[in-house]
Design a protein around this motif. Sequence first.
Motif, PDB file in Angstrom:
ATOM      1  N   UNK A 160      -8.109  -5.870  -6.030  1.00  0.00           N
ATOM      2  CA  UNK A 160      -7.599  -7.206  -6.320  1.00  0.00           C
ATOM      3  C   UNK A 160      -6.121  -7.210  -5.953  1.00  0.00           C
ATOM      4  N   UNK A 161      -5.589  -8.311  -5.426  1.00  0.00           N
ATOM      5  CA  UNK A 161      -4.257  -8.256  -4.808  1.00  0.00           C
ATOM      6  C   UNK A 161      -3.068  -8.187  -5.758  1.00  0.00           C
ATOM      7  N   UNK A 162      -3.230  -8.565  -7.007  1.00  0.00           N
ATOM      8  CA  UNK A 162      -2.064  -8.597  -7.887  1.00  0.00           C
ATOM      9  C   UNK A 162      -2.324  -7.999  -9.243  1.00  0.00           C
ATOM     10  N   UNK A 163      -2.706  -6.723  -9.323  1.00  0.00           N
ATOM     11  CA  UNK A 163      -3.070  -6.152 -10.621  1.00  0.00           C
ATOM     12  C   UNK A 163      -1.868  -5.999 -11.545  1.00  0.00           C
ATOM     13  N   UNK A 164      -2.121  -6.148 -12.834  1.00  0.00           N
ATOM     14  CA  UNK A 164      -1.107  -5.908 -13.862  1.00  0.00           C
ATOM     15  C   UNK A 164      -1.205  -4.440 -14.274  1.00  0.00           C
ATOM     16  N   UNK A 165      -0.239  -3.653 -13.848  1.00  0.00           N
ATOM     17  CA  UNK A 165      -0.262  -2.218 -14.124  1.00  0.00           C
ATOM     18  C   UNK A 165       0.724  -1.842 -15.225  1.00  0.00           C
ATOM     19  N   UNK A 166       0.982  -2.768 -16.131  1.00  0.00           N
ATOM     20  CA  UNK A 166       1.964  -2.507 -17.182  1.00  0.00           C
ATOM     21  C   UNK A 166       1.452  -1.560 -18.264  1.00  0.00           C
ATOM     22  N   UNK A 167       0.136  -1.375 -18.385  1.00  0.00           N
ATOM     23  CA  UNK A 167      -0.403  -0.437 -19.359  1.00  0.00           C
ATOM     24  C   UNK A 167       0.090   0.964 -19.006  1.00  0.00           C
ATOM     25  N   UNK A 174      -4.264  -5.345   6.287  1.00  0.00           N
ATOM     26  CA  UNK A 174      -2.952  -5.778   6.765  1.00  0.00           C
ATOM     27  C   UNK A 174      -2.101  -6.351   5.641  1.00  0.00           C
ATOM     28  N   UNK A 175      -2.745  -6.810   4.571  1.00  0.00           N
ATOM     29  CA  UNK A 175      -2.013  -7.393   3.443  1.00  0.00           C
ATOM     30  C   UNK A 175      -1.461  -6.336   2.482  1.00  0.00           C
ATOM     31  N   UNK A 176      -1.789  -5.070   2.700  1.00  0.00           N
ATOM     32  CA  UNK A 176      -1.411  -4.035   1.734  1.00  0.00           C
ATOM     33  C   UNK A 176       0.096  -3.871   1.540  1.00  0.00           C
ATOM     34  N   UNK A 177       0.954  -4.024   2.563  1.00  0.00           N
ATOM     35  CA  UNK A 177       2.383  -3.898   2.288  1.00  0.00           C
ATOM     36  C   UNK A 177       2.894  -4.918   1.272  1.00  0.00           C
ATOM     37  N   UNK A 178       2.380  -6.143   1.332  1.00  0.00           N
ATOM     38  CA  UNK A 178       2.806  -7.162   0.368  1.00  0.00           C
ATOM     39  C   UNK A 178       2.353  -6.810  -1.038  1.00  0.00           C
ATOM     40  N   UNK A 179       1.135  -6.275  -1.169  1.00  0.00           N
ATOM     41  CA  UNK A 179       0.633  -5.856  -2.481  1.00  0.00           C
ATOM     42  C   UNK A 179       1.513  -4.753  -3.050  1.00  0.00           C
ATOM     43  N   UNK A 180       1.834  -3.774  -2.224  1.00  0.00           N
ATOM     44  CA  UNK A 180       2.673  -2.663  -2.676  1.00  0.00           C
ATOM     45  C   UNK A 180       4.081  -3.138  -3.029  1.00  0.00           C
ATOM     46  N   UNK A 181       4.606  -4.071  -2.249  1.00  0.00           N
ATOM     47  CA  UNK A 181       5.947  -4.590  -2.538  1.00  0.00           C
ATOM     48  C   UNK A 181       5.977  -5.297  -3.887  1.00  0.00           C
ATOM     49  N   UNK A 214       1.625   2.244   7.980  1.00  0.00           N
ATOM     50  CA  UNK A 214       2.127   3.273   7.075  1.00  0.00           C
ATOM     51  C   UNK A 214       3.631   3.127   6.882  1.00  0.00           C
ATOM     52  N   UNK A 215       4.337   2.863   7.951  1.00  0.00           N
ATOM     53  CA  UNK A 215       5.784   2.665   7.846  1.00  0.00           C
ATOM     54  C   UNK A 215       6.101   1.431   6.999  1.00  0.00           C
ATOM     55  N   UNK A 216       5.251   0.405   7.083  1.00  0.00           N
ATOM     56  CA  UNK A 216       5.434  -0.789   6.247  1.00  0.00           C
ATOM     57  C   UNK A 216       5.233  -0.453   4.772  1.00  0.00           C
ATOM     58  N   UNK A 217       4.286   0.427   4.478  1.00  0.00           N
ATOM     59  CA  UNK A 217       4.091   0.866   3.090  1.00  0.00           C
ATOM     60  C   UNK A 217       5.353   1.524   2.546  1.00  0.00           C
ATOM     61  N   UNK A 218       5.947   2.372   3.370  1.00  0.00           N
ATOM     62  CA  UNK A 218       7.160   3.066   2.937  1.00  0.00           C
ATOM     63  C   UNK A 218       8.302   2.074   2.718  1.00  0.00           C
ATOM     64  N   UNK A 219       8.429   1.113   3.621  1.00  0.00           N
ATOM     65  CA  UNK A 219       9.489   0.105   3.454  1.00  0.00           C
ATOM     66  C   UNK A 219       9.249  -0.733   2.206  1.00  0.00           C
ATOM     67  N   UNK A 220       7.998  -0.891   1.805  1.00  0.00           N
ATOM     68  CA  UNK A 220       7.675  -1.670   0.609  1.00  0.00           C
ATOM     69  C   UNK A 220       7.982  -0.911  -0.676  1.00  0.00           C
ATOM     70  N   UNK A 221       8.311   0.372  -0.561  1.00  0.00           N
ATOM     71  CA  UNK A 221       8.656   1.153  -1.741  1.00  0.00           C
ATOM     72  C   UNK A 221       7.597   2.135  -2.185  1.00  0.00           C
ATOM     73  N   UNK A 222       6.594   2.385  -1.327  1.00  0.00           N
ATOM     74  CA  UNK A 222       5.514   3.305  -1.678  1.00  0.00           C
ATOM     75  C   UNK A 222       5.787   4.693  -1.118  1.00  0.00           C
ATOM     76  N   UNK A 223       5.156   5.687  -1.726  1.00  0.00           N
ATOM     77  CA  UNK A 223       5.171   7.052  -1.232  1.00  0.00           C
ATOM     78  C   UNK A 223       3.747   7.461  -0.862  1.00  0.00           C
ATOM     79  N   UNK A 224       3.622   8.567  -0.113  1.00  0.00           N
ATOM     80  CA  UNK A 224       2.333   8.970   0.440  1.00  0.00           C
ATOM     81  C   UNK A 224       1.929  10.351  -0.042  1.00  0.00           C
TER      82      UNK A 224
END
Length: 274
Positions: free
Chosen positions: A101-108, A130-137, A164-174
């Motif tokens: 789901x594109x906007x999960x609440x991960x506050x738990x 293709x939408x994954x960088x926005x989700x990660x951001x 993959x580079x977009x994921x990193x720019x969004x603030x994710x690690x691999x």
Amino acid sequence: MDPGGAGVIESYRDFHNHLVPGVDDGSRTVDDAMHSIARMTEAGVGAIITTPHLNASYISSPGYGQLMNFLDGRWRGVRNAARGAFPGLDFRRGFEVRLDTPGPDLSDPRLHLGGTRFVLVECPGFRAPATSPAVLARLAESGHVPVIAHPERYFGIDDELSLVRSWKRAGAYLQGSYGSLVGQYGPRPRTLILRLLRTGLLDYLSSDFHGRPGYTFHLEPGAEELRRLGGEAQLELLGRVNPGRLFDDGPPLEVPPLAEAEAAMHAFRDWPDG
């Protein structure tokens, strides 16, 4: 050896594995889990965060509370057994959250890795949308630090690693898997993890160990393969230093590119894709 001035951490840290019994395709019983933890500690693992599968869509469902109560009980059972059998082990919990789901609440806080800001996430169906960088951001903007599980196993990643580079720019690690280095998932993930190493994009290695009889623990052969490729410094960072920093809620150090991986990749390009 002292990569990045961080100091050598003697033991491996593993934050992706499936040891909570009877909740996913990992350990079926507490005995399975204890046998698996023994295997991991014998291989030099000194700290573990275990991560059962969880679909993000469950978090907003009416049954989420009941599900988490069930998972909490299973976690307490294996945690208590581990405390008795492995009293010196740093043993924590998290989840491998499937972003269905594109906007999960991960506050738990139970969804985070071992009480940190980090959250282990995966793309559904082993496809990188293709939408994954926005989700990660969005996750990063909410104060979470996404760690993408086994990116080398996803389809939809081009040769230039643009997504993959977009994921990193969004603030994710691999987080790559040791088994991918020795062909556990076939030649394609092996080729891709070598490309991630060659470009210096990988931040961590973990086992994704599904702790039950018949499952091989691939840390030792994977580590040996990385050493064979000339990656002793990369192994220290990916398997020990950076996971150790995650356990302390700190960001990873930059991992230098693995030059030897380029030659190894050419050897695998003619293999049939399995």
